[in-house]
Write a protein that holds these residues in place. Structure first.
Motif, PDB file in Angstrom:
ATOM      1  N   GLY A   1       0.836  -1.196   0.000  1.00 18.82           N
ATOM      2  CA  GLY A   1       0.000   0.000   0.000  1.00 18.82           C
ATOM      3  C   GLY A   1       0.867   1.240   0.000  1.00 18.82           C
TER       4      GLY A   1
ATOM      5  N   SER B   1      -7.274  -6.510   2.964  1.00 16.07           N
ATOM      6  CA  SER B   1      -7.700  -6.178   1.605  1.00 16.07           C
ATOM      7  C   SER B   1      -6.772  -6.872   0.626  1.00 16.07           C
ATOM      8  CB  SER B   1      -7.640  -4.667   1.364  1.00 16.07           C
ATOM      9  OG  SER B   1      -8.590  -3.998   2.153  1.00 16.07           O
TER      10      SER B   1
ATOM     11  N   PHE C   1      -6.353  -7.463  -3.833  1.00 14.70           N
ATOM     12  CA  PHE C   1      -6.882  -7.098  -5.145  1.00 14.70           C
ATOM     13  C   PHE C   1      -7.451  -8.326  -5.837  1.00 14.70           C
ATOM     14  CE2 PHE C   1      -3.847  -3.651  -4.274  1.00 14.70           C
ATOM     15  CZ  PHE C   1      -4.757  -2.608  -4.291  1.00 14.70           C
TER      16      PHE C   1
ATOM     17  N   GLU D   1     -14.328  -2.688  -3.126  1.00 12.37           N
ATOM     18  CA  GLU D   1     -14.256  -1.267  -3.447  1.00 12.37           C
ATOM     19  C   GLU D   1     -13.305  -1.073  -4.623  1.00 12.37           C
ATOM     20  OE1 GLU D   1     -11.413   0.925  -0.526  1.00 12.37           O
ATOM     21  OE2 GLU D   1     -12.371  -0.682   0.630  1.00 12.37           O
TER      22      GLU D   1
ATOM     23  N   ARG E   1     -10.492   1.108  -6.182  1.00  8.86           N
ATOM     24  CA  ARG E   1      -9.477   2.075  -5.754  1.00  8.86           C
ATOM     25  C   ARG E   1      -9.295   3.143  -6.835  1.00  8.86           C
ATOM     26  NH1 ARG E   1      -6.375  -0.498  -1.565  1.00  8.86           N
ATOM     27  NH2 ARG E   1      -8.002  -1.310  -0.216  1.00  8.86           N
ATOM     28  N   ALA E   2      -8.611   4.207  -6.480  1.00  4.91           N
ATOM     29  CA  ALA E   2      -8.410   5.341  -7.392  1.00  4.91           C
ATOM     30  C   ALA E   2      -7.720   4.926  -8.689  1.00  4.91           C
ATOM     31  CB  ALA E   2      -7.609   6.431  -6.690  1.00  4.91           C
ATOM     32  N   ASN E   3      -6.876   3.893  -8.623  1.00  8.91           N
ATOM     33  CA  ASN E   3      -6.167   3.432  -9.824  1.00  8.91           C
ATOM     34  C   ASN E   3      -7.001   2.454 -10.654  1.00  8.91           C
ATOM     35  OD1 ASN E   3      -6.078   1.148  -8.252  1.00  8.91           O
ATOM     36  ND2 ASN E   3      -3.854   1.016  -8.154  1.00  8.91           N
TER      37      ASN E   3
ATOM     38  N   TRP F   1      -8.159  -0.502  -9.630  1.00  9.00           N
ATOM     39  CA  TRP F   1      -8.082  -1.867  -9.119  1.00  9.00           C
ATOM     40  C   TRP F   1      -9.245  -2.119  -8.171  1.00  9.00           C
ATOM     41  CZ3 TRP F   1      -2.236  -2.122  -7.393  1.00  9.00           C
ATOM     42  CH2 TRP F   1      -1.426  -2.077  -8.535  1.00  9.00           C
TER      43      TRP F   1
ATOM     44  N   ALA G   1     -10.474  -3.820  -4.913  1.00 10.64           N
ATOM     45  CA  ALA G   1     -10.001  -4.389  -3.650  1.00 10.64           C
ATOM     46  C   ALA G   1     -11.132  -5.175  -3.006  1.00 10.64           C
ATOM     47  CB  ALA G   1      -9.523  -3.295  -2.714  1.00 10.64           C
TER      48      ALA G   1
ATOM     49  N   ASN H   1     -12.314  -6.777   0.421  1.00 12.42           N
ATOM     50  CA  ASN H   1     -12.083  -6.730   1.858  1.00 12.42           C
ATOM     51  C   ASN H   1     -12.592  -8.040   2.454  1.00 12.42           C
ATOM     52  OD1 ASN H   1     -11.073  -4.011   1.872  1.00 12.42           O
ATOM     53  ND2 ASN H   1     -13.160  -3.384   1.456  1.00 12.42           N
TER      54      ASN H   1
END
Length: 164
Positions: free
Chosen positions: A32, A123, A125, A146, A148-150, A152, A154, A156
């Protein structure tokens, strides 16, 4: 015999070696925002030194007196009795041999028995299928997803303390 022991400064070189010739995406997947690319021994040692006044614990995974991985308990919440497992990395030469699930079982036992936690989560991917299998084998269940900003996805996952 597999053991979970506190990570020591002298162990930092193993983690750097396991990241050698890896991409910044690889570092992001397992660490991370905990480290900057390229990872260095200094970054790891700085994190170990900061641990005393933090809400995380850093461990090494040892098999037959050899360090084979690293794993952390992060975001320890004493009030809610929860924590996240993160920065989990095995020596790439040893993956697929069952060490990962055994190490995770040991760490979950530490989290529940030594820290008195009710729940631990992590978490992963969605493209890391082998890690997901490892976590499910250890008893983790998918709780949510969820993006992610990139971009990907994730997943949980969590496991609860059966004794509480």
């Amino acid at each position: 015999m597999l053991k979970i022991l506190p990570l020591e400064k002298a162990d930092a070189g193993y983690i750097v070696k396991w990241n050698d010739k890896k991409t910044s995406d690889f570092l992001l997947q397992w660490a991370g925002g905990g480290y900057e690319y390229p990872i260095s021994e200094k970054q790891i040692i700085d994190r170990i030194e900061a641990m005393a006044s933090s809400n995380y614990k850093i461990y090494k995974i040892v098999f037959e007196d050899n360090m084979i991985g690293t794993i952390e308990v992060i975001n320890i919440d004493d009030e809610n009795k929860t924590a996240k497992i993160g920065r989990y990395l095995l020596n790439p030469e040893l993956t697929g041999r069952g060490y990962g699930s055994k190490a995770l079982e040991e760490l979950v036992s530490i989290a529940f028995n030594d820290f008195g936690l009710k729940k631990v989560w992590l978490s992963v991917f969605d493209f890391n299928k082998s890690a997901i299998r490892c976590y499910e084998k250890t008893g983790f269940k998918i709780a949510s997803q969820e993006v992610r900003a990139n971009g990907w996805i994730a997943i949980n996952m969590e496991i609860t303390n059966p004794a509480i």
